[in-house]
Motif scaffolding. Structure first.
Motif, short mmCIF file in Angstrom:
data_model
loop_
_atom_site.label_atom_id
_atom_site.label_comp_id
_atom_site.label_asym_id
_atom_site.label_seq_id
_atom_site.Cartn_x
_atom_site.Cartn_y
_atom_site.Cartn_z
N GLY A 183 0.93 -1.26 -0.03
CA GLY A 183 0.09 -0.06 0.05
C GLY A 183 0.88 1.25 0.08
N ARG A 226 2.54 2.66 2.56
CA ARG A 226 2.36 3.42 3.68
C ARG A 226 3.49 3.19 4.70
N TRP A 280 4.60 0.49 6.51
CA TRP A 280 4.44 -0.62 7.42
C TRP A 280 5.24 -1.88 6.85
N ASP A 301 -2.02 -5.11 4.54
CA ASP A 301 -2.92 -4.98 5.78
C ASP A 301 -4.42 -4.83 5.24
N THR A 345 -6.52 -2.35 5.35
CA THR A 345 -6.86 -1.20 4.47
C THR A 345 -6.28 -1.58 3.24
N ASP A 346 -5.25 -2.13 2.87
CA ASP A 346 -5.10 -2.54 1.52
C ASP A 346 -6.16 -3.57 0.99
N TYR A 378 -1.89 -8.14 10.32
CA TYR A 378 -2.72 -7.39 9.34
C TYR A 378 -3.51 -6.22 9.85
N ASP A 411 -4.04 -2.25 10.36
CA ASP A 411 -3.66 -1.13 10.01
C ASP A 411 -3.74 -0.09 11.39
N ALA A 445 -5.71 3.04 11.13
CA ALA A 445 -7.20 2.90 11.25
C ALA A 445 -7.78 2.64 12.69
N LYS A 505 5.16 -1.90 14.27
CA LYS A 505 3.58 -1.80 14.25
C LYS A 505 3.22 -2.13 15.89
N GLN A 522 -11.49 -4.52 11.38
CA GLN A 522 -11.07 -3.89 10.36
C GLN A 522 -11.18 -5.02 9.06
#
Length: 558
Positions: free
Chosen positions: A171, A173, A175, A179, A181-182, A229, A231, A234, A271, A369
Motif C-alpha cells: 500500500g 504507507r 508498514w 494489511d 486497509t490494503d 494485518y 492497520d 485505522a 507496528k 478491520q
C-alpha cells in the motif's frame, strides 16, 4: 514368531476399531501396509494403553459411557431427523428449538429409531430425556445435505475473482506488509471492475511474540486472527493523538519497505509500539469513560467468552516465556503453566490482566478491520465478498494445542504419502485432531473454526478437504512413508459444514488436490462443495489442457 504375529493381528484389530487404515495406495500406485511400530504409536496417540487387548477394552468402555449411547452432539439429517437410541426401557423426550418452540414425545424400545418432528428447522436444538428416574440432555444439530450456493455459483453460472497473499500487498504507507486497509482498497477496485470475490491466504493467528514464524498454514489458532494485518492508522485514537502518529513510519521508510521479501520481524517492530500506545490510550480514555468504542470492546470480550480469554492468556504467557526464557514451545514451560486451567495460569492471568486485555484488544481491532474490508467490497459490487482460507491443522506448539490438549494428538504430524511432487511423502509439522475426542467434545473446535473463518466471508476454501474423511498421520521421528491414514466421521463433518454454510450464507470450496479417495469428489459435488482445479495441472492424457467447458459444473479454477 507366532507371538509377534499375534501381536500384529491384535493391533490390526484395534486399528480397525479406531479407523486406522492398515492398507493404502499412494498417488504413484504403490500399496503400503503400516508396520506394527506405526500402529502401536498411533493407538497410544489416541490416549489408549499400549497393549492391544487393554486398548480394545478401554475403547469399548469409552463407547458405553454416554447416556442412551448418544454423544453430546447428535447430527441428524434435516430432511429426516432421527436418532438411534440404545436403551431397554421407555424414554420421555422434549426438544427445545434454538429459536423458540418445542416438541415432546415418548419413545419405546420397540419403536426402533427416535423420530423427531419432520418440520424441525436447521440449527442446534436442545434434546432432554427422562428415563428410569434419571435425566440427560444433549444438542441435536439438524443439518442440510448440501452447502449454500449463492446465485453467482449456481451450475452454469460463470464468475471471476482475484486472489492475493494479503501480506504481499503493497500500500506504500511504510508498514512493510499488506494489511486490512490494503485489502479494502483491493476489494473496492475488484468489485468496481466486475469481480465477484477476492481470495486471500489464511488469516489465522500465528505467534505474536515470534513474528519470524510466518507461515499462514502453520497457525497457533485457526479461530483467531493474525494481528499483523491490523492497520494501526485505522485504529480509533490514531488520528487524534499526535504523539502516537509520531511513532508511525515516515514516508521515507515506505521505499525501504519495498524489498522483494516481507520482513515480518521488521513489520512487527514498526507496528507493535504504535498498537501498544493505542491500547494504552484506549484503556485510559474509552474504557474508563465507558465510551461507545469502550462498550463495543466489552461486548466483544463477552461474546468471545472463556475461549478468547484463554487465547489471550496464551499470548501473554508466550510473550514472557519465549521472550525472557527462549521457550517457544509450551511443552518446555514449567509444568504448572502447561495446563490452561491450572491455578498457576489463573494467577498469571490475574497479575497480567492488562497484558491479557491487550491481546484481546488486538483481536477486536483485527475483526473490526476485516469486517470493514469485507463491507467495502460488498458496497463496490463484490457480490460474493471475501474468499477466505481455512488451514488443515494447527501448530502443536501454539495456543489451540495448549488450550485443548485432549483434542490434539501427541507425537503425530499431519502429512501425505508419496506423490509425483514428493516421492518421499510429506510431514507438514501440524498436529492432527483425535477423532474420538472430537466426537466426545461435541465437535465444538471444528464448528468454532468454521464459524470464525466464515465470518466476514462469502466463500471459504477448506485446505486439504480430504481431511473431512481421512488424514495421513506420521509418527514423530519416522519417515513420512511410514505413516498411515486415520478415518474421521465424514458424513457428520460434512453435514456440519453444510449447516454452518447455510447459517452464514457462505459457499464452500474444497481443495481436493493430491491423493483423493475413490468417490470422494462425487460426494463433495452432491454436497455443493466446489472442487478446486489448478489449470496448470488439468491436462488430458496427451498433455493438452482440459477445456474449461469440461471442468465439473461446481469447480473453482485458478
Amino acid at each position: 514368531m507366532n507371538g509377534e504375529a499375534d501381536r500384529a493381528q491384535a493391533f490390526h484389530a484395534v486399528a480397525e476399531l479406531l479407523g486406522i487404515e492398515t492398507e493404502h495406495t499412494d498417488a504413484l500406485g504403490v500399496i503400503h501396509h503400516p508396520d506394527v511400530e506405526t500402529l502401536a504409536a498411533m493407538v497410544a496417540a489416541f490416549g489408549l494403553p499400549p497393549d492391544p487387548e487393554r486398548a480394545a477394552a478401554a475403547l469399548d468402555e469409552m463407547r458405553h459411557v454416554a447416556p442412551l449411547g448418544l454423544d453430546p452432539l447428535q447430527i441428524v439429517p434435516a430432511e429426516n431427523p432421527v436418532l438411534a437410541i440404545d436403551f431397554a426401557a421407555p424414554v420421555e423426550w422434549r426438544l427445545a428449538l434454538e429459536h423458540g418452540g418445542e416438541a415432546e414425545g415418548r419413545w419405546r424400545p420397540d419403536d426402533g429409531l427416535l423420530r423427531l418432528p419432520g418440520d424441525v428447522p436447521i440449527g442446534y436444538h436442545r434434546l432432554e430425556f427422562a428415563f428410569g428416574g434419571a435425566t440427560a440432555s444433549l444438542t441435536v444439530a439438524a443439518a442440510p445435505a448440501a452447502c449454500y450456493l449463492p446465485p453467482a455459483l449456481q451450475p452454469g453460472a460463470r464468475s471471476w475473482g482475484l486472489t492475493t497473499q494479503l501480506y504481499g500487498l503493497r500500500g506504500g504507507r511504510g508498514w512493510g506488509m499488506g494489511d486490512f486497509t490494503d485489502l479494502a482498497a483491493l476489494c473496492r477496485a475488484a468489485g468496481s471492475r466486475g469481480a465477484v470475490t477476492v481470495g486471500i491466504n489464511p488469516l489465522h493467528a500465528l505467534f505474536a511474540s515470534e513474528p519470524r514464524h510466518s507461515s499462514p498454514y502453520s497457525p497457533s489458532s485457526r479461530s483467531r486472527l493474525d494481528y499483523l494485518y491490523i492497520d494501526p492508522a485505522a485504529v480509533p485514537g490514531f488520528a487524534d493523538d499526535p504523539e502516537i502518529r509520531a511513532l508511525a513510519p515516515s514516508a521515507a521508510l515506505a521505499n525501504v519497505c519495498r524489498g522483494e521479501l516481507v520482513d515480518h520481524a521488521g513489520v512487527a517492530a514498526r507496528k507493535r509500539p504504535v498498537l501498544e500506545a493505542l491500547y494504552r490510550r484506549f484503556r485510559d480514555i474509552d474504557l474508563k469513560k465507558r465510551t461507545r468504542p469502550g462498550r463495543a470492546f466489552r461486548a466483544f470480550q463477552r461474546a468471545g467468552g472463556r475461549a478468547l480469554a484463554v487465547f489471550a492468556t496464551f499470548e501473554a504467557l508466550h510473550e514472557e516465556r519465549n521472550g525472557v526464557f527462549g521457550q517457544f514451545s509450551w511443552h518446555d514451560w514449567p509444568e504448572p503453566l502447561r495446563h490452561p486451567h491450572s491455578s498457576a495460569v489463573a494467577e498469571f492471568a490475574e497479575s497480567h490482566k492488562e497484558r491479557v486485555e491487550f491481546f484481546q484488544f488486538l483481536q477486536w481491532q483485527a475483526d473490526a478491520q476485516l469486517g470493514a474490508a469485507a463491507e467495502a467490497g460488498r458496497r463496490a459490487g463484490l457480490s460474493l465478498g471475501l474468499y477466505r482460507d481455512l488451514a488443515v491443522g494447527v501448530n502443536p506448539h501454539g495456543a489451540a494445542a495448549w488450550a485443548d490438549q485432549g483434542l490434539v494428538v501427541p507425537g503425530m504430524g499431519i502429512g501425505a504419502p508419496p506423490d509425483p511432487l514428493s516421492r518421499a511423502g510429506q510431514d507438514w509439522g501440524l498436529a492432527p485432531v483425535n477423532p474420538l475426542a472430537l466426537r466426545r467434545g461435541g465437535f465444538e473446535p471444528f464448528i468454532t473454526a468454521l464459524r470464525a473463518n466464515m465470518r466476514h466471508a462469502g466463500v471459504v476454501r477448506i485446505d486439504h478437504v480430504m481431511s473431512l474423511q481421512r488424514l495421513y498421520w506420521v509418527p514423530a521421528g519416522r519417515s513420512a512413508v511410514a505413516g498411515a491414514y486415520v478415518r474421521y466421521p465424514f458424513a457428520e463433518l460434512l453435514r456440519l459444514v453444510s449447516l454452518e454454510s447455510h447459517r452464514h450464507g457462505c459457499a464452500v470450496v474444497g481443495e481436493d488436490l493430491g491423493t483423493v479417495p475413490s468417490g470422494f469428489r462425487e460426494t463433495m459435488h452432491d454436497a455443493n462443495v466446489l472442487s478446486y482445479r489448478v489449470v496448470m495441472f488439468e491436462r488430458r492424457w496427451d498433455g493438452n489442457f482440459v477445456p474449461p467447458g469440461d471442468y465439473p459444473p461446481l469447480a473453482a479454477a485458478s
